[in-house]
Design a protein around this motif. Structure first.
Motif, PDB file in Angstrom:
ATOM      1  N   PHE A  26       0.816  -1.131   0.223  1.00  0.00           N
ATOM      2  CA  PHE A  26      -0.097  -0.086  -0.056  1.00  0.00           C
ATOM      3  C   PHE A  26       0.833   1.332  -0.003  1.00  0.00           C
ATOM      4  CE2 PHE A  26      -2.721   3.081   2.162  1.00  0.00           C
ATOM      5  CZ  PHE A  26      -3.591   3.455   1.084  1.00  0.00           C
ATOM      6  N   GLY A  27       1.980   1.207   0.712  1.00  0.00           N
ATOM      7  CA  GLY A  27       2.974   2.491   0.886  1.00  0.00           C
ATOM      8  C   GLY A  27       3.553   2.754  -0.662  1.00  0.00           C
ATOM      9  N   VAL A  28       3.863   1.745  -1.119  1.00  0.00           N
ATOM     10  CA  VAL A  28       4.620   1.721  -2.673  1.00  0.00           C
ATOM     11  C   VAL A  28       3.435   2.403  -3.452  1.00  0.00           C
ATOM     12  CG1 VAL A  28       5.590   0.474  -4.553  1.00  0.00           C
ATOM     13  CG2 VAL A  28       6.276  -0.302  -2.108  1.00  0.00           C
ATOM     14  N   GLY A  29       2.573   1.776  -3.575  1.00  0.00           N
ATOM     15  CA  GLY A  29       1.421   2.292  -4.329  1.00  0.00           C
ATOM     16  C   GLY A  29       1.029   3.873  -4.103  1.00  0.00           C
ATOM     17  N   VAL A  30       0.744   4.228  -2.893  1.00  0.00           N
ATOM     18  CA  VAL A  30       0.641   5.512  -2.451  1.00  0.00           C
ATOM     19  C   VAL A  30       1.943   6.512  -3.059  1.00  0.00           C
ATOM     20  CG1 VAL A  30       0.256   7.142  -0.694  1.00  0.00           C
ATOM     21  CG2 VAL A  30      -0.947   5.102  -0.938  1.00  0.00           C
ATOM     22  N   GLY A  31       3.083   5.908  -2.634  1.00  0.00           N
ATOM     23  CA  GLY A  31       4.207   6.653  -2.894  1.00  0.00           C
ATOM     24  C   GLY A  31       4.174   6.988  -4.546  1.00  0.00           C
ATOM     25  N   ILE A  32       4.094   5.934  -5.328  1.00  0.00           N
ATOM     26  CA  ILE A  32       3.985   6.168  -6.714  1.00  0.00           C
ATOM     27  C   ILE A  32       3.134   7.173  -7.356  1.00  0.00           C
ATOM     28  CG2 ILE A  32       3.794   4.748  -8.972  1.00  0.00           C
ATOM     29  CD1 ILE A  32       4.981   2.393  -7.722  1.00  0.00           C
ATOM     30  N   THR A  33       1.787   7.156  -6.485  1.00  0.00           N
ATOM     31  CA  THR A  33       0.852   8.095  -6.779  1.00  0.00           C
ATOM     32  C   THR A  33       1.289   9.354  -6.574  1.00  0.00           C
ATOM     33  OG1 THR A  33      -0.971   6.616  -6.773  1.00  0.00           O
ATOM     34  CG2 THR A  33      -1.565   8.552  -6.363  1.00  0.00           C
ATOM     35  N   PHE A  34       1.969   9.493  -5.424  1.00  0.00           N
ATOM     36  CA  PHE A  34       2.207  10.885  -4.949  1.00  0.00           C
ATOM     37  C   PHE A  34       3.446  11.593  -5.763  1.00  0.00           C
ATOM     38  CE2 PHE A  34       4.881  13.719  -2.113  1.00  0.00           C
ATOM     39  CZ  PHE A  34       3.959  14.652  -1.804  1.00  0.00           C
ATOM     40  N   ILE A  35       4.173  10.589  -6.262  1.00  0.00           N
ATOM     41  CA  ILE A  35       5.478  10.989  -7.083  1.00  0.00           C
ATOM     42  C   ILE A  35       4.809  11.490  -8.506  1.00  0.00           C
ATOM     43  CG2 ILE A  35       7.443  10.148  -8.500  1.00  0.00           C
ATOM     44  CD1 ILE A  35       8.051   8.616  -5.857  1.00  0.00           C
ATOM     45  N   ILE A  59      -5.437   0.595  -6.968  1.00  0.00           N
ATOM     46  CA  ILE A  59      -4.871  -1.013  -7.062  1.00  0.00           C
ATOM     47  C   ILE A  59      -4.418  -1.515  -5.889  1.00  0.00           C
ATOM     48  CG2 ILE A  59      -3.424  -2.366  -8.269  1.00  0.00           C
ATOM     49  CD1 ILE A  59      -3.824  -0.711 -10.997  1.00  0.00           C
ATOM     50  N   SER A  60      -3.364  -0.807  -5.168  1.00  0.00           N
ATOM     51  CA  SER A  60      -2.960  -1.343  -4.135  1.00  0.00           C
ATOM     52  C   SER A  60      -3.735  -1.316  -2.937  1.00  0.00           C
ATOM     53  CB  SER A  60      -1.502  -0.623  -3.727  1.00  0.00           C
ATOM     54  OG  SER A  60      -1.836   0.936  -3.231  1.00  0.00           O
ATOM     55  N   ALA A  61      -4.870  -0.355  -2.824  1.00  0.00           N
ATOM     56  CA  ALA A  61      -5.666  -0.192  -1.807  1.00  0.00           C
ATOM     57  C   ALA A  61      -6.793  -1.505  -2.008  1.00  0.00           C
ATOM     58  CB  ALA A  61      -6.627   1.052  -1.840  1.00  0.00           C
ATOM     59  N   ILE A  62      -7.232  -1.894  -3.154  1.00  0.00           N
ATOM     60  CA  ILE A  62      -7.905  -2.903  -3.526  1.00  0.00           C
ATOM     61  C   ILE A  62      -7.183  -4.210  -3.157  1.00  0.00           C
ATOM     62  CG2 ILE A  62      -8.859  -4.237  -5.529  1.00  0.00           C
ATOM     63  CD1 ILE A  62      -9.848  -1.599  -6.775  1.00  0.00           C
ATOM     64  N   LEU A  63      -5.966  -4.273  -3.448  1.00  0.00           N
ATOM     65  CA  LEU A  63      -5.193  -5.522  -3.080  1.00  0.00           C
ATOM     66  C   LEU A  63      -4.983  -5.998  -1.665  1.00  0.00           C
ATOM     67  CD1 LEU A  63      -2.062  -5.474  -5.768  1.00  0.00           C
ATOM     68  CD2 LEU A  63      -4.119  -7.099  -5.813  1.00  0.00           C
ATOM     69  N   VAL A  64      -5.146  -5.024  -1.037  1.00  0.00           N
ATOM     70  CA  VAL A  64      -4.684  -5.166   0.454  1.00  0.00           C
ATOM     71  C   VAL A  64      -6.198  -5.081   1.248  1.00  0.00           C
ATOM     72  CG1 VAL A  64      -2.496  -4.483   0.675  1.00  0.00           C
ATOM     73  CG2 VAL A  64      -4.267  -2.788   1.222  1.00  0.00           C
ATOM     74  N   ALA A  65      -7.396  -4.756   0.746  1.00  0.00           N
ATOM     75  CA  ALA A  65      -8.605  -4.661   1.369  1.00  0.00           C
ATOM     76  C   ALA A  65      -9.082  -6.094   1.980  1.00  0.00           C
ATOM     77  CB  ALA A  65      -9.642  -4.356   0.368  1.00  0.00           C
ATOM     78  N   PRO A  66      -9.540  -6.268   2.935  1.00  0.00           N
ATOM     79  CA  PRO A  66      -9.721  -7.435   3.586  1.00  0.00           C
ATOM     80  C   PRO A  66     -10.950  -8.156   3.005  1.00  0.00           C
ATOM     81  CG  PRO A  66     -10.210  -5.884   5.310  1.00  0.00           C
ATOM     82  CD  PRO A  66      -9.641  -5.258   3.736  1.00  0.00           C
ATOM     83  N   VAL A  67     -11.226  -9.377   2.864  1.00  0.00           N
ATOM     84  CA  VAL A  67     -12.160 -10.260   2.299  1.00  0.00           C
ATOM     85  C   VAL A  67     -12.652 -11.467   3.179  1.00  0.00           C
ATOM     86  CG1 VAL A  67     -11.971  -9.588  -0.150  1.00  0.00           C
ATOM     87  CG2 VAL A  67     -10.850 -11.673   0.693  1.00  0.00           C
ATOM     88  N   PRO A  68     -13.744 -11.722   3.465  1.00  0.00           N
ATOM     89  CA  PRO A  68     -14.117 -13.202   4.257  1.00  0.00           C
ATOM     90  C   PRO A  68     -13.519 -14.380   3.722  1.00  0.00           C
ATOM     91  CG  PRO A  68     -16.230 -11.713   3.464  1.00  0.00           C
ATOM     92  CD  PRO A  68     -15.154 -11.210   2.753  1.00  0.00           C
ATOM     93  N   TYR A  69     -13.087 -15.016   4.622  1.00  0.00           N
ATOM     94  CA  TYR A  69     -12.767 -16.310   4.392  1.00  0.00           C
ATOM     95  C   TYR A  69     -11.225 -16.291   3.950  1.00  0.00           C
ATOM     96  CZ  TYR A  69     -17.365 -17.779   4.905  1.00  0.00           C
ATOM     97  OH  TYR A  69     -18.560 -17.624   5.248  1.00  0.00           O
TER      98      TYR A  69
END
Length: 103
Positions: A26-35, A59-69
């Motif tokens: 998530f940090g890398v995704g936000v960092g790339i967006t910020f740059i 995309i990084s926020a969607i990847l780390v979003a929690p899902v059931p099971y």
């Protein structure tokens, strides 16, 4: 037989949700967006460029979003990829397991 509470792993997680690798992704995704926003700040009037600049964070926020099971969406995608790309070995242990051979 032991009953294990469902939340036993939560003590090992950051904020009871994230693993360290999740926060790194998530940090890398936000960092790339910020740059990208800093580089293209004068030309962000274009909708396509704005979406392209914000896409890594989304995309990084969607990847780390929690899902059931599962832990998160990234784990669902990894498990699906492994299921479809590896040979499945199914061991039959049903009612006819011995198939007439008594041991």
């Amino acid at each position: 037989m032991y009953i294990i509470p469902a939340n036993t792993k939560r003590g090992n997680l950051i904020f009871s949700i994230f693993r360290p690798i999740d926060l790194i992704i998530f940090g890398v995704g936000v960092g790339i967006t910020f740059i990208a926003i800093l580089i293209f700040q004068n030309s962000l009037s274009s909708t396509g460029l704005t979406v392209a600049c914000i896409a890594p964070a989304i995309i990084s926020a969607i990847l780390v979003a929690p899902v059931p099971y599962y832990h998160n969406v990234m784990n669902v995608l990894i498990e699906g990829y492994e299921f479809f790309t590896t040979r499945q070995r199914l061991i039959w242990k049903g009612w006819c397991y011995l198939d007439g051979n008594k041991k």
